[in-house]
Write a protein that holds these residues in place. Sequence first.
Motif, PDB file in Angstrom:
ATOM      1  N   SER A 104       0.853  -1.181   0.000  1.00 43.40           N
ATOM      2  CA  SER A 104       0.000   0.000   0.000  1.00 43.40           C
ATOM      3  C   SER A 104       0.891   1.233   0.000  1.00 43.40           C
ATOM      4  CB  SER A 104      -0.908   0.006   1.229  1.00 43.40           C
ATOM      5  OG  SER A 104      -1.699   1.179   1.267  1.00 43.40           O
ATOM      6  N   LEU A 105       0.593   2.166  -0.885  1.00 42.59           N
ATOM      7  CA  LEU A 105       1.338   3.428  -0.972  1.00 42.59           C
ATOM      8  C   LEU A 105       0.328   4.536  -1.217  1.00 42.59           C
ATOM      9  CD1 LEU A 105       4.184   4.814  -1.151  1.00 42.59           C
ATOM     10  CD2 LEU A 105       4.007   4.491  -3.642  1.00 42.59           C
ATOM     11  N   GLY A 106       0.364   5.561  -0.382  1.00 42.82           N
ATOM     12  CA  GLY A 106      -0.603   6.642  -0.537  1.00 42.82           C
ATOM     13  C   GLY A 106      -2.031   6.203  -0.314  1.00 42.82           C
ATOM     14  N   GLY A 107      -2.204   5.128   0.452  1.00 45.66           N
ATOM     15  CA  GLY A 107      -3.543   4.655   0.779  1.00 45.66           C
ATOM     16  C   GLY A 107      -4.180   3.759  -0.257  1.00 45.66           C
ATOM     17  N   VAL A 108      -3.418   3.367  -1.301  1.00 39.92           N
ATOM     18  CA  VAL A 108      -3.963   2.511  -2.353  1.00 39.92           C
ATOM     19  C   VAL A 108      -3.054   1.298  -2.540  1.00 39.92           C
ATOM     20  CG1 VAL A 108      -4.777   2.382  -4.727  1.00 39.92           C
ATOM     21  CG2 VAL A 108      -4.914   4.550  -3.495  1.00 39.92           C
ATOM     22  N   VAL A 109      -3.671   0.130  -2.727  1.00 41.66           N
ATOM     23  CA  VAL A 109      -2.951  -1.139  -2.818  1.00 41.66           C
ATOM     24  C   VAL A 109      -2.756  -1.542  -4.277  1.00 41.66           C
ATOM     25  CG1 VAL A 109      -3.142  -3.620  -2.344  1.00 41.66           C
ATOM     26  CG2 VAL A 109      -3.765  -1.946  -0.577  1.00 41.66           C
ATOM     27  N   ALA A 110      -1.617  -2.188  -4.560  1.00 38.77           N
ATOM     28  CA  ALA A 110      -1.417  -2.910  -5.819  1.00 38.77           C
ATOM     29  C   ALA A 110      -0.831  -4.273  -5.487  1.00 38.77           C
ATOM     30  CB  ALA A 110      -0.498  -2.140  -6.759  1.00 38.77           C
ATOM     31  N   ASP A 111      -1.146  -5.260  -6.326  1.00 42.19           N
ATOM     32  CA  ASP A 111      -0.835  -6.664  -6.050  1.00 42.19           C
ATOM     33  C   ASP A 111      -0.382  -7.306  -7.362  1.00 42.19           C
ATOM     34  OD1 ASP A 111      -0.772  -9.226  -4.993  1.00 42.19           O
ATOM     35  OD2 ASP A 111      -2.901  -9.302  -4.484  1.00 42.19           O
ATOM     36  N   GLY A 174      -8.684 -14.190  -8.500  1.00 40.99           N
ATOM     37  CA  GLY A 174      -8.474 -12.750  -8.454  1.00 40.99           C
ATOM     38  C   GLY A 174      -9.498 -12.054  -7.574  1.00 40.99           C
ATOM     39  N   HIS A 175      -9.330 -10.746  -7.440  1.00 33.92           N
ATOM     40  CA  HIS A 175     -10.158 -10.012  -6.474  1.00 33.92           C
ATOM     41  C   HIS A 175     -10.042  -8.514  -6.712  1.00 33.92           C
ATOM     42  CE1 HIS A 175      -6.293  -9.150  -4.427  1.00 33.92           C
ATOM     43  NE2 HIS A 175      -6.001 -10.399  -4.778  1.00 33.92           N
ATOM     44  N   GLY A 176     -10.985  -7.793  -6.148  1.00 33.32           N
ATOM     45  CA  GLY A 176     -10.882  -6.348  -6.156  1.00 33.32           C
ATOM     46  C   GLY A 176      -9.807  -5.867  -5.198  1.00 33.32           C
ATOM     47  N   VAL A 177      -9.227  -4.715  -5.508  1.00 31.37           N
ATOM     48  CA  VAL A 177      -8.301  -4.048  -4.596  1.00 31.37           C
ATOM     49  C   VAL A 177      -8.673  -2.570  -4.546  1.00 31.37           C
ATOM     50  CG1 VAL A 177      -6.390  -5.659  -4.940  1.00 31.37           C
ATOM     51  CG2 VAL A 177      -6.569  -3.656  -6.401  1.00 31.37           C
ATOM     52  N   GLY A 178      -8.106  -1.891  -3.572  1.00 31.69           N
ATOM     53  CA  GLY A 178      -8.368  -0.462  -3.412  1.00 31.69           C
ATOM     54  C   GLY A 178      -7.639   0.027  -2.196  1.00 31.69           C
ATOM     55  N   SER A 179      -8.386   0.453  -1.189  1.00 31.11           N
ATOM     56  CA  SER A 179      -7.753   0.871   0.056  1.00 31.11           C
ATOM     57  C   SER A 179      -7.292  -0.322   0.880  1.00 31.11           C
ATOM     58  CB  SER A 179      -8.711   1.737   0.881  1.00 31.11           C
ATOM     59  OG  SER A 179      -9.905   1.025   1.170  1.00 31.11           O
ATOM     60  N   THR A 180      -7.799  -1.508   0.541  1.00 31.62           N
ATOM     61  CA  THR A 180      -7.366  -2.743   1.192  1.00 31.62           C
ATOM     62  C   THR A 180      -7.021  -3.771   0.120  1.00 31.62           C
ATOM     63  OG1 THR A 180      -9.653  -3.526   1.353  1.00 31.62           O
ATOM     64  CG2 THR A 180      -8.743  -2.355   3.270  1.00 31.62           C
ATOM     65  N   MET A 181      -6.355  -4.859   0.541  1.00 34.36           N
ATOM     66  CA  MET A 181      -5.809  -5.809  -0.421  1.00 34.36           C
ATOM     67  C   MET A 181      -6.857  -6.729  -1.035  1.00 34.36           C
ATOM     68  SD  MET A 181      -2.720  -8.603   0.052  1.00 34.36           S
ATOM     69  CE  MET A 181      -3.371  -9.268   1.575  1.00 34.36           C
ATOM     70  N   HIS A 182      -7.753  -7.278  -0.244  1.00 29.54           N
ATOM     71  CA  HIS A 182      -8.719  -8.249  -0.761  1.00 29.54           C
ATOM     72  C   HIS A 182     -10.126  -7.693  -0.628  1.00 29.54           C
ATOM     73  CE1 HIS A 182      -5.809 -11.870  -0.301  1.00 29.54           C
ATOM     74  NE2 HIS A 182      -5.830 -11.422  -1.525  1.00 29.54           N
ATOM     75  N   GLN A 183     -10.751  -7.447  -1.776  1.00 33.14           N
ATOM     76  CA  GLN A 183     -12.103  -6.927  -1.806  1.00 33.14           C
ATOM     77  C   GLN A 183     -12.917  -7.725  -2.821  1.00 33.14           C
ATOM     78  OE1 GLN A 183     -12.047  -2.733  -2.702  1.00 33.14           O
ATOM     79  NE2 GLN A 183     -10.785  -2.201  -0.942  1.00 33.14           N
ATOM     80  N   PRO A 201     -15.604   2.076 -14.800  1.00 35.84           N
ATOM     81  CA  PRO A 201     -14.360   2.831 -14.609  1.00 35.84           C
ATOM     82  C   PRO A 201     -14.118   3.159 -13.132  1.00 35.84           C
ATOM     83  CG  PRO A 201     -15.565   3.679 -16.498  1.00 35.84           C
ATOM     84  CD  PRO A 201     -16.481   2.698 -15.819  1.00 35.84           C
ATOM     85  N   GLY A 202     -12.855   3.035 -12.733  1.00 39.49           N
ATOM     86  CA  GLY A 202     -12.479   3.283 -11.352  1.00 39.49           C
ATOM     87  C   GLY A 202     -12.354   2.018 -10.525  1.00 39.49           C
ATOM     88  N   LEU A 203     -12.784   0.886 -11.082  1.00 32.86           N
ATOM     89  CA  LEU A 203     -12.635  -0.397 -10.383  1.00 32.86           C
ATOM     90  C   LEU A 203     -11.224  -0.923 -10.589  1.00 32.86           C
ATOM     91  CD1 LEU A 203     -14.008  -2.857  -8.902  1.00 32.86           C
ATOM     92  CD2 LEU A 203     -14.429  -3.783 -11.196  1.00 32.86           C
TER      93      LEU A 203
END
Length: 256
Positions: A104-111, A174-183, A201-203
């Motif tokens: 997480s960097l700047g409050g957003v996750v990448a995996d 797979g899964h959604g990500v955002g402010s947390t890792m697994h959504q 858009p934005g997902l």
Amino acid sequence: MIEILSPTDVRRARDTGALVAHILQTLRSSTTVGTNLLDIDREAQRMIVEAGAQSCYVDYEPSFGRGPFGHYICTSVNDAVLHGLPHDYTLADGDLLSLDLAVSLGGVVADSAISFLVGDARPAESVALIDATERALQAGIAAARPGARVGDLSHAIGSVFTGAGYTVNTEFGGHGVGSTMHQDPHVSNTGRPGRGYTLRPGLLLALEPWVMADTASLVTDADGWTLRSATGCRTAHSEHTIAITDDGAEILTLPR
């Protein structure tokens, strides 16, 4: 929970994705015959901390694990395919190594995850496994666009695997990500087109095709985390985080 990120957060996600890609490619370049898995974990920790990012794994404690993960990267070797707990193992020529990293960097996750062969040996079965996961990942990404359904992505991924003669495990995907890792939404590695959540858009989605050479069954290692093929066959795993845009899918975890 399904998060739809603002344009500002998507820009932050690009920075997170670039960091994840950089760390994975740096680790791949430095991993050779004789490298210890614990050294890989320590180097991942150093780069995460120096970047001012936060690990998504150290305190991760889901229902399927045994206590907090306690490490910075998943290191899965040969018959291990997911959640490989770093331990005192020295890599040998021809080992198939999968590295899976989420920060997480700047409050957003990448995996993201990569699989590769260590040293000079190139076992044909291992090369084919890695190639299948990479082709399946690209197929899933190509199917991702506004208005598409999650099932369209799952079908595209699964079609590559079944076309190559592999069976598909649906316990993890797979899964959604955002402010947390697994959504949500969950993105299975096989499925029926036209079903499931409609992409917009934005997902952000982490697509992660993984496969085992001759089985779809998993067993959990004695460490309580590492998932291995039930038959001891080799495995591979590829993953990117993508952002759904007005025009399709943007891969956030491509090396720059």
